[in-house]
Write an enzyme that holds these catalytic residues in place. Structure first.
Site, PDB file in Angstrom:
ATOM      1  N   HIS A 156       0.834  -1.225   0.000  1.00 58.18           N
ATOM      2  CA  HIS A 156       0.000   0.000   0.000  1.00 58.18           C
ATOM      3  C   HIS A 156       0.863   1.268   0.000  1.00 58.18           C
ATOM      4  CE1 HIS A 156      -3.327  -2.688   1.362  1.00 58.18           C
ATOM      5  NE2 HIS A 156      -2.327  -3.253   2.032  1.00 58.18           N
ATOM      6  N   SER A 277      15.950  20.447 -16.111  1.00 61.58           N
ATOM      7  CA  SER A 277      14.768  21.248 -16.417  1.00 61.58           C
ATOM      8  C   SER A 277      15.238  22.478 -17.172  1.00 61.58           C
ATOM      9  CB  SER A 277      14.087  21.644 -15.100  1.00 61.58           C
ATOM     10  OG  SER A 277      13.423  22.886 -15.245  1.00 61.58           O
ATOM     11  N   LYS A 283      17.291  20.799 -10.967  1.00 57.88           N
ATOM     12  CA  LYS A 283      16.620  19.513 -11.172  1.00 57.88           C
ATOM     13  C   LYS A 283      17.546  18.390 -11.640  1.00 57.88           C
ATOM     14  CE  LYS A 283      12.904  18.705 -10.515  1.00 57.88           C
ATOM     15  NZ  LYS A 283      11.640  18.883 -11.220  1.00 57.88           N
ATOM     16  N   GLU A 290      10.439   7.571 -16.298  1.00 55.49           N
ATOM     17  CA  GLU A 290       9.077   8.037 -16.603  1.00 55.49           C
ATOM     18  C   GLU A 290       8.666   7.636 -18.014  1.00 55.49           C
ATOM     19  OE1 GLU A 290      10.564  12.030 -15.173  1.00 55.49           O
ATOM     20  OE2 GLU A 290       8.407  12.289 -14.968  1.00 55.49           O
TER      21      GLU A 290
END
Ligand code: ARG
Length: 462
Positions: A156, A277, A283, A290
């Site tokens: 979970h 970024s 970043k 992804e």
């Protein structure tokens, strides 16, 4: 001129818009190699069975080989036709004249396209299998190197029990090992020659499908021509297995995205695989992972698209099947791309062993071990579970981890807690205490790593 038209189908007239709408050439020119191979095998069969005279067969063979070498040099321009099959025949006809027309004897585009697709899937699936074998080795080695790194496991997405990082890598390995088995199944489903069934009902000419089967390296013939021309099950299996591989890769990717975030802080991306970024100078983004997750959507879409295309078709060939092309052709590069990038990216995720250990030490994830210790003293598990739950609550109130619970504190909960039981509250020893098969315990993980090496070996031998 459109080859596949006769007086009966309205003569040579065809609206260019209709040709443009119905043509698959822009996609299936990618199957040119497969198409030429199939034609060469078919021609050999026709020649050996004396259906096409030897001299004419020789001439056509030279023509096909010439197309092949021009293709290899990237110098072959195909004429505008409905598909790659007609384009090859039209080009051959332009070069050889009427004898080129002998090639399509006892053959239809319906069995031809089924063959091209099976040849394509066979090759791509074999490459995917090789990629999976390499990935399994990489995960096994990575697991081997991280036997002593402990970190939280999650159910979970809440901290569950301590595990070794080796166990986590072996879990991904177990997923990809199943994928390797599934790809082997795809190969076995694909391994039947469709060529020679003609358009639907076979042929009255004295062909021998066994000749092309042998030449093209298939182990059996498809059973029934009517089924064969409308059958894309092998492609559905291929797309399903690819989609399922992506599901696994996607779940791994989510772990990597999470674990490299400041919120988890378990790992860091090497600069070689991190992206930046355009606006935020600080970043260090996990775009690679992804995109593995993102491309999973395309892989699933390809499967669902083909399922929808096939659903509800009547028996036999239907032109709808041409819509299988994009999904099938996209899948190999998609899966192989993900496999290659995983092999580059995974070694460049650097786990911070201290942060991983600190997460385990500062928590209560060994609570189940403590309950097990009470069980060993004869307390029924459900009662032990409640007692430890109460002890955890007390620790939370005091703001201390479970490992810091004293015998006095535990005794306040229940007198059956003693020093021996509380040894099980050492969080770093939790992994070592696991003894069941398939557990995070060291000897099980050792066996899991060995099994991953074995699966890689089997995959390489396919
Ligand atoms: N372009 C078609 C396809 O890719 C080839 C088969 C066409 N057959 C036919 N009878 N029109 O599926």
């Amino acid at each position: 001129m459109i080859l596949a038209k006769t007086e009966a189908s309205g003569g040579a007239r065809l609206l260019p818009e209709v040709l443009a709408f119905t043509s698959s050439l822009s996609l299936d020119r990618a199957l040119l190699r497969e198409d030429l191979l199939g034609s060469l095998a078919h021609l050999t069969m026709l020649s050996r069975r004396a259906i096409v005279p030897r001299a004419a067969a020789e001439q056509i063979k030279r023509g096909l080989l010439q197309l092949w070498s021009e293709m290899e040099q990237g110098a072959l321009a195909l004429p505008e036709e409905e598909d790659v099959h007609m384009a090859v025949e039209a080009e051959l006809t332009r070069r050889l004249g009427e004898p080129a027309g002998l090639l399509h004897t006892a053959r239809s585009r319906n069995d031809q396209v089924a063959l091209d697709l099976r040849l394509h899937v066979r090759e791509q699936a074999a490459e995917i299998l090789a990629g999976l074998a390499a990935l399994l080795e990489l995960l096994a080695d990575r697991a081997d190197a991280e036997r002593d790194t402990v970190l939280p496991s999650y159910t979970h997405r809440q901290r569950a029990q301590p595990i070794s990082l080796a166990y986590l890598f072996a879990a991904y390995g177990a997923m990809f090992a199943r994928d390797a088995e599934a790809v082997a199944f795809v190969l076995s489903q694909t391994d039947a020659l469709p060529l020679g069934v003609g358009a639907i009902a076979g042929t009255s000419l004295p062909t021998d499908r066994e000749i092309a089967r042998e030449l093209l390296g298939f182990s059996r013939l498809t059973l029934n021509g009517l089924d064969t021309v409308g059958d894309r099950d092998f492609a559905l299996d291929y797309l399903y297995v690819a989609a399922r591989f992506f599901l696994h890769a996607s779940r791994l990717a989510t772990d990597m995205v999470d674990f490299t975030s400041a919120e988890f802080g378990y790992a860091r991306l090497d600069g070689e695989i991190a992206l930046g970024s355009s606006m935020m100078p600080q970043k260090r983004n996990p775009d690679v992972f992804e995109l593995i997750r993102g491309k999973t959507g395309s892989a699933i879409g390809n499967l669902v698209g083909l399922l929808a295309t096939v659903k509800g078709l009547p028996s036999g060939y239907n032109r709808d099947l041409q819509e299988d092309r994009r999904a099938i052709l996209e899948t190999g590069p998609l899966a192989r791309g993900a496999l290659s990038i995983l092999q580059l990216a995974l070694p460049r995720v650097i786990f911070d062993r201290d942060r991983c250990r600190a997460a385990v030490e500062g928590d209560m994830m060994q609570a189940t071990d403590l309950a097990d210790a009470l069980v060993r003293k004869g307390i029924p598990f459900r009662a032990a579970y409640q007692l430890v739950g109460t002890l955890v609550r007390r620790c939370q109130e005091r703001g201390i981890p479970l490992g810091a619970a004293t015998v006095e504190l535990a005794r306040e909960v229940d007198p059956r807690f003693d020093a021996a039981v509380l040894e099980a509250a050492n969080p770093l020893a939790s992994v070592g205490r696991k003894v069941s098969a398939g557990s995070t315990g060291p000897s099980s993980v050792q066996a899991q790593i060995a099994e991953l090496h074995r699966c890689a070996e089997v995959a390489r031998e396919q």
